[in-house]
Design an enzyme around this catalytic site. Structure first.
Site, PDB file in Angstrom:
ATOM      1  N   GLU A 173     -13.413 -14.075  -6.480  1.00 20.65           N
ATOM      2  CA  GLU A 173     -12.097 -13.754  -7.037  1.00 20.65           C
ATOM      3  C   GLU A 173     -10.959 -14.079  -6.066  1.00 20.65           C
ATOM      4  O   GLU A 173      -9.810 -14.013  -6.432  1.00 20.65           O
ATOM      5  CB  GLU A 173     -12.046 -12.286  -7.463  1.00 20.65           C
ATOM      6  CG  GLU A 173     -12.220 -11.272  -6.345  1.00 20.65           C
ATOM      7  CD  GLU A 173     -13.655 -10.795  -6.221  1.00 20.65           C
ATOM      8  OE1 GLU A 173     -14.554 -11.598  -6.573  1.00 20.65           O
ATOM      9  OE2 GLU A 173     -13.882  -9.668  -5.762  1.00 20.65           O
TER      10      GLU A 173
ATOM     11  N   CYS B 154     -10.890  -2.106  14.157  1.00 19.21           N
ATOM     12  CA  CYS B 154     -11.195  -3.526  14.382  1.00 19.21           C
ATOM     13  C   CYS B 154     -11.391  -3.864  15.859  1.00 19.21           C
ATOM     14  O   CYS B 154     -12.043  -4.848  16.190  1.00 19.21           O
ATOM     15  CB  CYS B 154     -10.089  -4.384  13.826  1.00 19.21           C
ATOM     16  SG  CYS B 154      -9.805  -4.083  12.100  1.00 19.21           S
TER      17      CYS B 154
ATOM     18  N   GLU C  44     -15.917 -11.510   2.778  1.00 17.42           N
ATOM     19  CA  GLU C  44     -14.775 -11.274   1.902  1.00 17.42           C
ATOM     20  C   GLU C  44     -14.150 -12.596   1.464  1.00 17.42           C
ATOM     21  O   GLU C  44     -13.833 -12.790   0.291  1.00 17.42           O
ATOM     22  CB  GLU C  44     -13.738 -10.419   2.636  1.00 17.42           C
ATOM     23  CG  GLU C  44     -12.617  -9.962   1.734  1.00 17.42           C
ATOM     24  CD  GLU C  44     -11.517  -9.280   2.491  1.00 17.42           C
ATOM     25  OE1 GLU C  44     -11.388  -9.521   3.698  1.00 17.42           O
ATOM     26  OE2 GLU C  44     -10.770  -8.516   1.860  1.00 17.42           O
TER      27      GLU C  44
ATOM     28  N   SER D  85      -7.292   1.757  -2.697  1.00 17.84           N
ATOM     29  CA  SER D  85      -6.088   0.976  -2.955  1.00 17.84           C
ATOM     30  C   SER D  85      -6.481  -0.404  -3.467  1.00 17.84           C
ATOM     31  O   SER D  85      -7.457  -0.997  -3.022  1.00 17.84           O
ATOM     32  CB  SER D  85      -5.300   0.843  -1.660  1.00 17.84           C
ATOM     33  OG  SER D  85      -4.490  -0.286  -1.711  1.00 17.84           O
TER      34      SER D  85
ATOM     35  N   GLU E 235       0.820  -1.200   0.000  1.00 19.14           N
ATOM     36  CA  GLU E 235       0.000   0.000   0.000  1.00 19.14           C
ATOM     37  C   GLU E 235       0.858   1.256   0.000  1.00 19.14           C
ATOM     38  O   GLU E 235       0.565   2.219  -0.709  1.00 19.14           O
ATOM     39  CB  GLU E 235      -0.925  -0.019   1.223  1.00 19.14           C
ATOM     40  CG  GLU E 235      -2.180   0.801   1.034  1.00 19.14           C
ATOM     41  CD  GLU E 235      -3.264   0.416   2.035  1.00 19.14           C
ATOM     42  OE1 GLU E 235      -3.825  -0.676   1.882  1.00 19.14           O
ATOM     43  OE2 GLU E 235      -3.520   1.187   2.969  1.00 19.14           O
TER      44      GLU E 235
ATOM     45  N   LYS F 194     -15.451 -10.192   7.274  1.00 14.93           N
ATOM     46  CA  LYS F 194     -14.356 -10.982   6.703  1.00 14.93           C
ATOM     47  C   LYS F 194     -14.871 -12.317   6.164  1.00 14.93           C
ATOM     48  O   LYS F 194     -14.300 -12.896   5.267  1.00 14.93           O
ATOM     49  CB  LYS F 194     -13.295 -11.224   7.775  1.00 14.93           C
ATOM     50  CG  LYS F 194     -12.453 -10.001   8.087  1.00 14.93           C
ATOM     51  CD  LYS F 194     -11.281  -9.887   7.148  1.00 14.93           C
ATOM     52  CE  LYS F 194     -10.239  -8.927   7.629  1.00 14.93           C
ATOM     53  NZ  LYS F 194     -10.395  -7.574   7.129  1.00 14.93           N
TER      54      LYS F 194
ATOM     55  N   GLU G 111       2.214   1.787  -3.354  1.00  8.75           N
ATOM     56  CA  GLU G 111       1.163   2.302  -4.226  1.00  8.75           C
ATOM     57  C   GLU G 111       0.954   3.794  -3.966  1.00  8.75           C
ATOM     58  O   GLU G 111       0.793   4.599  -4.881  1.00  8.75           O
ATOM     59  CB  GLU G 111      -0.116   1.527  -3.943  1.00  8.75           C
ATOM     60  CG  GLU G 111      -1.131   1.566  -5.066  1.00  8.75           C
ATOM     61  CD  GLU G 111      -2.398   0.818  -4.704  1.00  8.75           C
ATOM     62  OE1 GLU G 111      -2.426   0.177  -3.629  1.00  8.75           O
ATOM     63  OE2 GLU G 111      -3.356   0.896  -5.467  1.00  8.75           O
TER      64      GLU G 111
END
Lengths: 370, 565
Positions: free
Chosen positions: B358, B493, B353, B311, B271, B350, B274
């Site tokens: 994918e 979190c 996710e 991101s 990150e 999560k 990036e």
């Protein structure tokens, strides 16, 4: 009937030349009180309005079973109501008024709209716009703060008071909520020859001539009921679903007004009398009314939501002949409990009928108990 | 002003509620639907007190001068008990550790005189609801409407048929729900809860020591659960139980116990690179973090125009899973489908996710089972492991080694801080002397700071709580920053939807302090100094944002359309 007098906006014409304060003073002096059952002085209510963009709501959500006086006014003399709204709006400096019409009365809406259109030249003078909002059929919307939620587009649930709607109401602005009958009486005050004591009573039940009657406050119960011509000897009078009941024989000569009725454990409310003949079962009637509240409870607070269901269960048990004396005791306890701890006025009045029924007709319940 | 509570003179301020005054003076009033984070509504009617011979709810009644309040008359106690009895009459069974069970014990309810009437209904989303347990306290509705501001659930129907549900009973899966799980976290009754991720596999995990079938089990533990897991076993909030947690996981039967902090380190390197790249090109700024799957779902549902700013990095959990199924499986010679990656997360989202199509690097899901902190606690209890008496153990190598930057991922502002640590070194080429960026720490919903790196002024913002995120985006303020950290749950979190109940601001603060303490005690503070990370780039990935890391560690986002209308 006084309420059917055609005013032709004469009352409205008279308020010109009067200041807002003078109009309110005149209404206060007349002694007009809220006709929805609260008996709050109307002039005082108008005076107490807070500062801000003010709204006026005409409460035409007449949901109480056995009450149909507002429908009567809106059907027979709608222009008087619109005139009353106009005068009230002038007195409180309101430029946006709402008529919150009960969903089941949707057929009246075109009529009201037509009257509003016809009287546009008067409404323009005080820059007033009148909206008609249709309810969706919830009994709770008759409660003044639930109306606010409903107009705002939310789920109708009563708001916590204080703050009162006169300070924080619709969209957070000061709002006045008046009943149809109250507002329809306003122009008559300015016309003169207005009798403060005449009120509308809705009579229904085991009658040959049910309907709306104009009666002076303080009339005998016997006289009122005899207007409707009972089919059989009346046994018990219910004051709507939430008002409780009184036995007819015992209180035949009682002069009917709010005070005398509430002293006897019931509530006069919007003056609807449901007359039950001598062959009616009190237990069955209590069950029917409980079913009504079961359907209409909004589910917000525990006592009303769960408690009414439990009362219905117990009533069913007793009606079927399986009840015990302890069940009756538990039911009575629940009835008082719901009255004391509920969140809104609907919840706390939802068991008045049962409290009265047990108070006056305990033997009938006991006869069915094992 | 002066008021009297039970005959005792007590001072009170104007605008306070009866409950607040009583709590301050240590006068006990039981409550159920009341929660300090939420607006008191007075639904459950358990906190009744007597004022002027009338019963009122203490949570939403304001004090008045010379008010006389009685909190324990017979009338009050009986009314409270009857109300709780009515509430519980509809509940299927009560576990001892639920708030409601404690209250029932206090109020002395032994027998309930009424029978149950509602059937169970189950959804298929990561969150499921059990109408059999719901007592309609309204906390979930308030959290969804007032704190997270998703407005996905409200009460439907009337009277006895009232239930908290989505509009038109849309299944949660197709609704705008972000699965942040705050509703489940605030539920006093476990009526709203996480769905077991894959029931077969979870049973497998529970009985791992009995059935093995040549499967190789590894587990990764999220940064924030070590500060909260102890609460399930009666420890103080904010106790770090890293060592005990590792040895408990070993006792359950995992072959290797790894740390998601490693995945976090990996995330932050990707990150930060990036970020530096985007700053150099001055393109697609601000960079918005992507570690929070609820936030990603929220953006995909509601703000698709922001997707180019987010991101492309996967979240730490998925990065770890991808590395484990490719690099690690090859290294230890296990087929990827026989390597079962279990992750323990503070998060319900999560689960959503990990189920995404994918997220398959080696032909099978990168993460096989996601457990929440509460679920792990339940497994440990089921196995009868005495958690408090366990000895401290250490994570396995190579993925157990992590930096302080990874450790603070679990708290709001943590991602920003560790990204800045790496970005500083990337931008200046110097070693960072003071690694603490105290400007970005804190607890306000929306914070921002100016960070000077090599005569460049970087404006960063940290937002937590979906309600605050909505405010940030819709006010248009997001445009003026270079870097924004978005976390869906209040506090990051540590306040996640899968964390132990109850949650309050104080508890979240204690957990936060614990994580910063852990960061301070670490030898390696900056992610890029982690030797395990250096090794994996050398042996396997090549360089950050390289071909292989783009394939394994980055993902794409797409606009979601509501399927149901």
């Amino acid at each position: 009937m006084q309420i059917l007098r055609k005013s032709e906006w004469e009352g409205f014409k008279k308020i010109f030349g009067m200041s807002r304060k003078e109009v309110i003073k005149r209404v206060k002096e007349s002694g007009l009180k809220g006709k929805s059952g609260s008996n709050f002085p109307t002039g005082l209510k108008w005076e107490l309005m807070g500062k801000g963009i003010r709204y006026l709501i005409c409460n035409a959500d007449e949901g109480e079973p056995g009450t149909f006086k507002d429908r009567f006014i809106m059907e027979k003399n709608p222009s008087l109501l619109i005139e009353g709204i106009a005068i009230a709006s002038y007195a409180m400096d309101v430029h946006k008024a709402f008529i919150y019409l009960r969903g089941e009365y949707s057929y009246i809406k075109p009529k009201l709209e037509r009257v509003i259109k016809q009287s546009e030249k008067y409404l323009k003078k005080i820059n007033l716009k009148i909206n008609i909002n249709l309810g969706a059929g919830s009994y709770l919307c008759g409660e003044e703060t639930a109306i606010l939620e409903s107009i705002e587009g939310k789920r109708p649930v009563a708001r916590q008071k204080p703050p009162y709607p006169s300070d924080v109401g619709l969209y957070g602005e000061p709002t006045c909520i008046n009943n149809v009958e109250t507002l329809a009486n306003v122009p008559l005050i300015f016309l003169g020859k207005w009798n403060n004591k005449l009120e509308l009573y809705s009579l229904s039940g085991d009658l040959k001539n049910p309907g709306v009657y104009e009666i002076e406050t303080g009339t005998n119960l016997k006289q009122i009921v005899s207007l409707g011509k009972p089919k059989t000897e009346p046994k018990v009078i219910y004051f709507g679903a939430s008002g409780g009941c009184i036995p007819y024989k015992k209180f035949e000569n009682l002069s009917v007004n709010c005070k005398t009725i509430s002293e006897r454990g019931a509530m006069l409310g919007p003056r609807s009398l449901i007359v039950c003949g001598k062959d009616r079962s009190i237990v069955e009637f209590s069950k029917i009314i409980t079913e009504f509240f079961l359907h209409e409870s909004c589910g917000y607070c525990t006592p009303c939501r769960e408690g009414n269901f439990r009362i219905w269960e117990l009533l069913k048990k007793i009606e079927e002949g399986n009840g015990k004396k302890s069940d009756l005791k538990l039911m009575e306890k629940l009835a008082h409990h719901i009255g004391e701890t509920s969140y809104c006025a609907l919840g706390s009045s939802s068991t008045t009928h049962l409290k009265c029924a047990i108070k006056y007709f305990k033997e009938e319940f006991l006869r069915l108990c094992r | 002003m002066q008021i009297k509570i039970n005959g005792k003179e007590v001072k009170a301020k104007e605008g306070e509620t009866i409950l607040e005054v009583a709590r301050r003076n240590k006068i006990y009033i039981p409550t159920l639907c009341y929660h300090p984070d939420l607006k008191p509504e007075g639904r459950c009617r358990v906190c009744l007190v007597e004022v002027n011979k009338k019963l009122v709810t203490s949570c939403n009644t304001k004090v008045e001068n010379k008010m006389e309040i009685f909190t324990n008359t017979k009338r009050v106690l009986e009314a409270r008990r009857l109300n709780l009895e009515l509430l519980l009459s509809n509940v299927s069974y009560i576990r001892k550790d639920f708030e409601v069970a404690k209250l029932a014990k206090e109020l002395g309810i032994r027998k309930i005189r009424f029978k149950k009437y509602v059937d169970i209904s189950k959804g298929r989303a990561p969150i499921e609801k059990d109408n059999h347990k719901c007592i309609l306290c309204g906390r979930c509705v308030q959290v969804c409407q007032n704190i997270q501001k998703i407005n996905n659930i409200d009460f439907v129907n009337r009277g006895i048929f009232t239930e908290a549900n989505t509009p038109f009973n849309i299944p949660l899966k197709y609704s705008p729900c972000t699965f942040c799980g705050q509703c489940a976290l605030y539920c006093p009754e476990n009526a709203l809860r996480e769905r077991a991720f894959n029931e077969k596999l979870v049973k497998y995990v529970e009985n791992m020591d009995l059935v093995r079938d040549n499967k190789f089990f590894i587990v990764q533990t999220a940064p924030s659960i070590r500060a909260s897991l102890g609460e399930i076993f009666g420890m103080e909030p904010g106790t770090l139980v890293t060592g005990k947690m590792v040895s408990a996981l070993r006792k359950i039967g995992f072959d290797k116990v790894f740390d998601t902090d490693f995945g976090a380190d990996l995330t932050i390197i990707e990150e930060a690179n990036e970020f530096v790249e985007r700053i150099k090109k001055n393109k697609n700024l601000p960079l918005i973090t992507s570690c929070c799957p609820s936030w990603i779902k929220f953006a995909e549902d509601t703000y698709p125009f922001l997707l180019k700013n987010i991101s492309t990095c996967k979240s730490p959990q998925q990065m770890f899973g991808a590395i484990a199924k490719t690099y690690y499986a090859k290294k230890i010679g296990v087929k990827p489908e026989n390597l079962i990656v279990v992750s323990v997360m503070p998060c319900i989202s999560k689960k959503f996710e990990a189920e995404k199509l994918e997220m398959k690097s080696a032909g099978c899901p990168d993460v096989d089972v996601v457990l929440t902190t509460r679920e792990l606690g339940r497994i440990i209890e089921k196995k009868k492991i005495k958690f408090a008496k366990l000895k401290d153990d250490e994570f396995d190598l190579p993925f157990g080694l992590s930096s302080g930057g990874g450790a603070i991922f679990g708290v709001t502002g943590g991602v920003t801080e560790s990204a800045l640590r790496v970005a500083y070194e990337l931008l200046t080429g110097e070693k960072l002397k003071n690694v603490d960026f105290r400007q970005v720490r804190g607890f306000e919903g929306i914070r921002d700071a100016n960070i000077k790196i090599k005569n460049k002024n970087l404006r960063v913002a940290i937002v937590h709580g979906l309600g605050n995120i909505r405010e940030m985006i819709e006010s248009g303020r997001w445009k003026k920053y270079h870097f924004i950290e978005m976390m869906a749950c209040p506090g990051g979190c540590i306040g996640g939807g899968g964390q132990p109940r109850p949650t309050t601001k104080e508890i979240r603060k204690k957990r936060m302090d614990a994580l910063y303490r852990q960061d301070k005690n670490k030898e390696i503070r900056v992610a890029s100094h982690n030797p395990a990370i250096k090794k994996i780039y050398k042996e396997f990935l090549g360089k950050p944002l390289g071909e292989k890391s783009k394939k394994l560690l980055h993902t794409k986002y797409k606009k979601r359309r509501p399927k149901y209308f």
